[in-house]
Design an enzyme around this catalytic site. Sequence first.
Site, PDB file in Angstrom:
ATOM      1  N   ASP A  58      13.204  12.930   3.028  1.00 40.75           N
ATOM      2  CA  ASP A  58      12.557  11.807   3.724  1.00 40.75           C
ATOM      3  C   ASP A  58      13.360  10.532   3.486  1.00 40.75           C
ATOM      4  OD1 ASP A  58      10.732  10.462   5.264  1.00 40.75           O
ATOM      5  OD2 ASP A  58       9.204  10.305   3.694  1.00 40.75           O
ATOM      6  N   ASP A  60      11.398   5.994  -3.142  1.00 40.93           N
ATOM      7  CA  ASP A  60      10.151   6.671  -2.809  1.00 40.93           C
ATOM      8  C   ASP A  60      10.403   8.152  -2.619  1.00 40.93           C
ATOM      9  OD1 ASP A  60       7.691   7.471  -1.970  1.00 40.93           O
ATOM     10  OD2 ASP A  60       7.381   5.758  -0.660  1.00 40.93           O
ATOM     11  N   PHE A  82      -0.273   6.886  -2.627  1.00 39.11           N
ATOM     12  CA  PHE A  82      -1.315   7.231  -3.575  1.00 39.11           C
ATOM     13  C   PHE A  82      -2.372   6.147  -3.707  1.00 39.11           C
ATOM     14  CE2 PHE A  82       2.218   9.868  -5.209  1.00 39.11           C
ATOM     15  CZ  PHE A  82       1.585  11.094  -5.127  1.00 39.11           C
ATOM     16  N   GLY A  83      -2.031   4.941  -3.333  1.00 42.61           N
ATOM     17  CA  GLY A  83      -2.970   3.832  -3.479  1.00 42.61           C
ATOM     18  C   GLY A  83      -2.194   2.532  -3.434  1.00 42.61           C
ATOM     19  N   LYS A 142       2.080   1.553  -9.333  1.00 42.56           N
ATOM     20  CA  LYS A 142       1.404   2.303  -8.274  1.00 42.56           C
ATOM     21  C   LYS A 142       0.132   2.879  -8.861  1.00 42.56           C
ATOM     22  CE  LYS A 142       5.496   3.602  -5.698  1.00 42.56           C
ATOM     23  NZ  LYS A 142       6.202   4.662  -4.980  1.00 42.56           N
ATOM     24  N   GLU A 179       0.866  -1.179   0.000  1.00 44.22           N
ATOM     25  CA  GLU A 179       0.000   0.000   0.000  1.00 44.22           C
ATOM     26  C   GLU A 179       0.901   1.227   0.000  1.00 44.22           C
ATOM     27  OE1 GLU A 179      -3.479  -0.677   0.718  1.00 44.22           O
ATOM     28  OE2 GLU A 179      -3.982   1.422   0.318  1.00 44.22           O
ATOM     29  N   VAL A 228      -0.075  -0.833  -4.502  1.00 41.46           N
ATOM     30  CA  VAL A 228       1.049  -1.122  -5.396  1.00 41.46           C
ATOM     31  C   VAL A 228       0.910  -2.588  -5.817  1.00 41.46           C
ATOM     32  CG1 VAL A 228       3.562  -1.163  -5.604  1.00 41.46           C
ATOM     33  CG2 VAL A 228       2.485   0.509  -4.095  1.00 41.46           C
ATOM     34  N   ARG A 235      12.599   2.769   4.955  1.00 42.57           N
ATOM     35  CA  ARG A 235      11.271   2.446   4.402  1.00 42.57           C
ATOM     36  C   ARG A 235      11.121   2.983   2.981  1.00 42.57           C
ATOM     37  NH1 ARG A 235      10.695   6.286   8.181  1.00 42.57           N
ATOM     38  NH2 ARG A 235      10.386   8.352   7.319  1.00 42.57           N
ATOM     39  N   ASN A 236      11.943   3.964   2.621  1.00 42.84           N
ATOM     40  CA  ASN A 236      11.852   4.567   1.294  1.00 42.84           C
ATOM     41  C   ASN A 236      12.917   4.054   0.327  1.00 42.84           C
ATOM     42  OD1 ASN A 236       9.575   6.014   1.886  1.00 42.84           O
ATOM     43  ND2 ASN A 236      10.710   7.789   2.647  1.00 42.84           N
TER      44      ASN A 236
HETATM   45  P1  ADP Z   1       4.252   5.326  -2.134  1.00 43.78           P
HETATM   46  O1  ADP Z   1       5.481   5.945  -2.677  1.00 43.78           O
HETATM   47  O2  ADP Z   1       3.062   5.613  -2.962  1.00 43.78           O
HETATM   48  O3  ADP Z   1       4.075   5.599  -0.666  1.00 43.78           O
HETATM   49  P2  ADP Z   1       5.586   2.922  -1.728  1.00 43.78           P
HETATM   50  O4  ADP Z   1       6.767   3.121  -2.597  1.00 43.78           O
HETATM   51  O5  ADP Z   1       5.744   3.197  -0.305  1.00 43.78           O
HETATM   52  O6  ADP Z   1       4.411   3.759  -2.279  1.00 43.78           O
HETATM   53  O7  ADP Z   1       5.086   1.427  -1.884  1.00 43.78           O
HETATM   54  C1  ADP Z   1       4.413   0.721  -0.868  1.00 43.78           C
HETATM   55  C2  ADP Z   1       4.962  -0.677  -0.769  1.00 43.78           C
HETATM   56  O8  ADP Z   1       4.867  -1.347  -2.032  1.00 43.78           O
HETATM   57  C3  ADP Z   1       6.437  -0.701  -0.400  1.00 43.78           C
HETATM   58  O9  ADP Z   1       6.610  -0.705   0.993  1.00 43.78           O
HETATM   59  C4  ADP Z   1       6.930  -1.973  -1.061  1.00 43.78           C
HETATM   60  O10 ADP Z   1       6.724  -3.081  -0.213  1.00 43.78           O
HETATM   61  C5  ADP Z   1       6.032  -2.100  -2.282  1.00 43.78           C
HETATM   62  N1  ADP Z   1       6.712  -1.560  -3.468  1.00 43.78           N
HETATM   63  C6  ADP Z   1       6.710  -0.284  -3.890  1.00 43.78           C
HETATM   64  N2  ADP Z   1       7.434  -0.121  -5.001  1.00 43.78           N
HETATM   65  C7  ADP Z   1       7.934  -1.334  -5.300  1.00 43.78           C
HETATM   66  C8  ADP Z   1       8.786  -1.845  -6.346  1.00 43.78           C
HETATM   67  N3  ADP Z   1       9.254  -1.037  -7.296  1.00 43.78           N
HETATM   68  N4  ADP Z   1       9.088  -3.150  -6.323  1.00 43.78           N
HETATM   69  C9  ADP Z   1       8.626  -3.968  -5.367  1.00 43.78           C
HETATM   70  N5  ADP Z   1       7.821  -3.568  -4.359  1.00 43.78           N
HETATM   71  C10 ADP Z   1       7.475  -2.269  -4.319  1.00 43.78           C
END
Ligand code: ADP
Length: 386
Positions: free
Chosen positions: A240, A258, A110-111, A133, A107, A113, A244-245
């Site tokens: 940030d 992220d 924006f919504g 995403k 999650e 993933v 986690r990012n």
């Molecule tokens: P946002 O940037 O919209 O907050 P995230 O990047 O945090 O979204 O994505 C949420 C979750 O989805 C992450 O914690 C990760 O587990 C998974 N995820 C996001 N992008 C990828 C990716 N490129 N490949 C694999 N898993 C991903």
Amino acid sequence: MPKWPWVGIKSLCGLRLCLVGAAALPGPVAVINVEEDSANPLHHVNHGIISPCTLDAGPDSVEIGMNRIPVIENPQYFRHGHNCNKPTTYVQHIKRRDINLKRELGEGAFGKVFLADCYNLSLTKDKMLVAIKTLKDPTLAARKDFQREAELLTNLQHDHIVKFYGVCVDGDPLIMVFEYMKHGDLNKFLRAHGPDAIILVDGQPLQTNGELGLSQMLHIASQIAAGIIYLASQHFVHRDLATRNCLVGNGMLVKIGDFGMSRDIYSTDYYRVGGHTMLPIRWMPPESIMYRKFTTESDVWSFGVILWEIFTYGKQPWFQLANNEVIDCITQGRALECPWLCPKEIYDIMLGCWQREPQQRFNIKDIQKMLITLMKATPVYLDILG
Ligand code: ADP
């Protein structure tokens, strides 16, 4: 001690974005044309110095009308090149029929993933795995955020920044397409490879993932440092940086992944100020907490916290303290303690990142050199990843 001088959050958004129809353009490319509103010119922040094209209000004084989650806006979404000229960013446009969803990955801000197959993306392969995403039923403001992030990601290209393939905007939901990073976010990865991690098979604890060794931790850290060096070279302040990012791919490839500055699954990592702004205070230096000054040097501070996260296998910084206590600690100059079994040389790098005076902090290029030197001096552990 100053507490929250900025609690009153003003609302502004100085940009209009409009999507120019892809059909009018040659090839699978859509132009997202960013129009400057003369009354509300671009935010342009470069190393914390607010340029003449900056609005009166502070760079974070933005309320974004997304329904689900609060967001802190990074003013550098508005930055294109090093001036305030009207910019044009070419964002790759992917057709909806070329995207085939497979399963949910997580999650995001924006919504949801998803993992998906994407056709006609690679010249060498018929289809490839991607992470998408989604942005469902977007408000106008959310749509704008989505488009800004797409432009930003199109402009940022580096081996240690997650690869962005483009957007799909023919219908609902809006989609962003990224390279798939097999092992997900770095924080989860660290926790899964820490001393307490176990794998459950049919609900039963069966085996451990294998703990990360020193050379692997250094390898992870040096890759993130490489990503930050690139961002700094682009005069981009992330604001940030945290595990986690970051995302982990095959062979322990790590990338900064992220730029959304918001999170719901990690909402406890953020401190809400006012109604809609969330600040990752546990990763922020005193000057960002007190004056909301964000610079490459404040990114270096956050990198020190990332090092601490890596060497604690993904613990939350100051996990034993409430947010207001964390603010007191950081502004009073207390540092996170040396993680258990963390070599002194590495804790010294953390302390170099946490110098109170931004100019006294280590330079990110020097940090990367130190990490690589330490890595070379460290026996290589068996690779835990296939
Ligand atoms: P946002 O940037 O919209 O907050 P995230 O990047 O945090 O979204 O994505 C949420 C979750 O989805 C992450 O914690 C990760 O587990 C998974 N995820 C996001 N992008 C990828 C990716 N490129 N490949 C694999 N898993 C991903």
